[in-house]
Design an enzyme around this catalytic site. Structure first.
Site, short mmCIF file in Angstrom:
data_model
loop_
_atom_site.label_atom_id
_atom_site.label_comp_id
_atom_site.label_asym_id
_atom_site.label_seq_id
_atom_site.Cartn_x
_atom_site.Cartn_y
_atom_site.Cartn_z
CE LYS A 37 7.00 -0.90 10.64
NZ LYS A 37 7.62 -0.86 9.33
N GLY B 282 -5.08 -2.38 24.06
CA GLY B 282 -3.88 -1.76 23.47
C GLY B 282 -4.13 -0.42 22.82
CB SER C 281 4.71 3.04 12.99
OG SER C 281 3.46 3.19 13.60
CE1 TYR D 265 -3.26 2.91 0.83
CE2 TYR D 265 -2.58 2.77 3.12
CZ TYR D 265 -3.31 3.39 2.12
OH TYR D 265 -4.07 4.49 2.42
CB ILE D 266 3.29 2.72 2.42
CG1 ILE D 266 2.36 2.51 3.62
CG2 ILE D 266 4.09 4.02 2.52
CD1 ILE D 266 1.37 3.56 3.90
CE1 TYR E 205 3.79 -2.84 11.76
CE2 TYR E 205 2.77 -1.43 13.43
CZ TYR E 205 3.31 -1.60 12.17
OH TYR E 205 3.38 -0.52 11.33
C1 UD1 Z 1 -3.08 0.74 14.54
C2 UD1 Z 1 -2.01 0.06 15.34
C3 UD1 Z 1 -0.68 0.72 15.07
C4 UD1 Z 1 -0.39 0.75 13.57
C5 UD1 Z 1 -1.55 1.44 12.85
C6 UD1 Z 1 -1.39 1.46 11.34
C7 UD1 Z 1 -3.11 -0.84 17.36
C8 UD1 Z 1 -3.18 -0.75 18.85
N1 UD1 Z 1 -2.33 0.09 16.76
O1 UD1 Z 1 -3.17 2.08 14.97
O2 UD1 Z 1 0.34 0.01 15.74
O3 UD1 Z 1 0.81 1.45 13.33
O4 UD1 Z 1 -2.77 0.75 13.16
O5 UD1 Z 1 -1.42 0.18 10.80
O6 UD1 Z 1 -3.69 -1.70 16.74
N2 UD1 Z 1 -11.40 1.47 15.31
C9 UD1 Z 1 -12.72 1.11 15.48
N3 UD1 Z 1 -13.20 0.03 14.79
C10 UD1 Z 1 -12.43 -0.72 13.96
C11 UD1 Z 1 -11.07 -0.34 13.78
C12 UD1 Z 1 -10.59 0.75 14.48
O7 UD1 Z 1 -13.46 1.77 16.24
O8 UD1 Z 1 -12.94 -1.69 13.37
C13 UD1 Z 1 -10.87 2.67 16.02
C14 UD1 Z 1 -9.71 2.39 16.95
O9 UD1 Z 1 -10.17 2.04 18.23
C15 UD1 Z 1 -8.96 3.72 16.90
C16 UD1 Z 1 -9.22 4.24 15.48
O10 UD1 Z 1 -10.38 3.55 15.03
O11 UD1 Z 1 -9.52 4.64 17.81
C17 UD1 Z 1 -8.08 3.96 14.52
O12 UD1 Z 1 -7.75 2.58 14.55
P1 UD1 Z 1 -6.72 1.91 13.52
O13 UD1 Z 1 -7.08 2.29 12.15
O14 UD1 Z 1 -6.65 0.45 13.84
O15 UD1 Z 1 -5.34 2.62 13.85
P2 UD1 Z 1 -4.55 2.76 15.25
O16 UD1 Z 1 -5.22 2.02 16.35
O17 UD1 Z 1 -4.27 4.20 15.46
#
Ligand code: UD1
Length: 353
Positions: free
Chosen positions: A167, A308, A137, A16-17, A163
């Protein structure tokens, strides 16, 4: 040497990136040698051994991209690539990236992301290539101690999964490498949350199985591949109780890589840059923006917090703006519109069957 005669090795090139970086590199006149092991990529049905994503990159840019199938732990294959091509610098994106899976399979993650990086660095050093951009990241910051997060924020504390550790570990390895030999020019790019796709809608994020990240999941709800979004946590101390993140358009992120490697024209040392917008949006704000861009309803349900997760993460990209002369040009509506174009045109991703 002009940039047109410079060859950039991009690892994880089909992903992707990296595929978005390659579009920007080719548009800027660089030659690109892409490497990928197909752990996460779809083959072009007409040209076995060549990734579908890079075929589309060639169509978008009207330029050719050289490709080699190889794993970062395959020393012999990497040696052959460095012998065949005169590499100017490396953009290292190859990695396993599913956070949940990394908890189940830590050894695979450390071998691929840490072991693979060490192997690549050794091969590069032996070939005399010492310019390196690392795809890091914002996960290395752990739970933020202050906001917006700048590059001086402590790293390596409170990382919740293997993961994220990989990084951080590669960052440490690169710091030590630079201390041992100042001839290395190294740039660590700490991405916030990349979303969206190239505006053509021809390339984009193509997760295997149900997406772990928010926006690919939202897009799959919109096309009916997922029944509803689960909003993880609605009792955070944020504007609407849901998690807040710094979403960055993947094309802006890709342009950040090109801005970074232009710094290699002079000896540069080791530098660290955040790539983000400096702006935080909640899960519900993202859902609303995507609804508007797609004209589709997004069913969602509020559920418990995901283990997490932290409440709020957003970064300052002031240093990248000052030193790399780079800043984000695209906003939330562009991210959602371009993600929707990709998803609507490719409801099943690159395989599209
Ligand atoms: C996640 C990873 C991070 C990684 C990044 C990019 C974790 C704890 N962190 O970050 O290490 O670098 O992805 O790949 O997994 N959310 C929902 N429903 C969903 C999915 C996400 O509510 O089905 C919310 C999450 O709780 C969060 C936000 O959306 O508040 C963003 O989530 P996500 O896209 O997974 O990114 P990160 O958690 O920031």
């Amino acid at each position: 040497m002009t940039s047109g005669s410079r060859t950039v090795l991009v690892t994880g090139g089909a992903g992707y990136i990296a595929s978005h970086c390659i579009v920007e590199l080719l548009n800027e006149g660089y030659q690109v040698v892409a490497v990928d092991n197909f752990a996460n990529a779809v083959e072009d049905p007409q040209a076995s051994g060549f990734p579908e994503s890079l075929k589309r990159v060639e169509q978008i840019t009207g330029k050719k991209c050289i490709f080699h199938k190889a794993d970062m732990n395959d020393t012999q294959a990497l040696n052959a690539i460095f012998q065949k091509h005169e590499i100017y610098c490396i953009i290292h994106c190859a990695a396993l990236k599913a956070v949940g899976e990394s908890v189940q399979k830590p050894l695979e993650y450390y071998k691929s992301n840490v072991g693979g990086s060490i192997n690549l660095l050794m091969v590069a050093r032996n070939a005399g290539v010492k310019r390196f951009v690392f795809s890091s990241s914002a996960t290395v910051y752990g739970n933020p101690q202050y906001l917006p997060i700048d590059e001086k924020h402590p790293v390596g504390v409170g990382i919740t999964n293997p993961y994220g550790q990989t990084k951080y570990m590669v960052e440490v390895i690169l710091q030590d490498l630079h201390k041992s030999d100042a001839a290395w020019d190294i740039i660590l790019l700490r991405y916030f949350n990349p979303v969206g796709s190239h505006e053509s809608g021809r390339i984009g994020e193509d997760p295997q199985g149900p997406p772990n990240n928010l926006m690919p999941f939202v897009a799959q709800v919109a096309v009916g591949r997922q029944p509803e979004l689960k909003v993880f946590g609605s009792d955070y101390d944020t504007k609407d109780g849901t998690g807040v993140r710094d979403y960055i358009h993947v094309v802006d992120l890709a342009k950040g890589h090109v801005a970074a490697l232009k710094k290699f024209e002079k000896s540069f040392g080791l530098k660290v840059y955040n790539l983000g917008t400096g702006q935080g949006y909640s899960v519900l704000e993202m859902v609303e923006a995507f609804k508007k861009a797609s004209g589709r309803d997004i069913q969602y349900r509020k559920v418990d917090r995901r283990g997490g997760d932290v409440p709020t993460v957003y970064g300052s990209a002031a240093l990248a703006e000052k030193e790399l002369n780079w800043k984000c040009e695209k906003g939330l509506d562009d991210m959602c519109r371009d993600l929707w174009r990709w998803q609507e045109q490719n409801p099943k991703g690159f395989a599209n069957k």
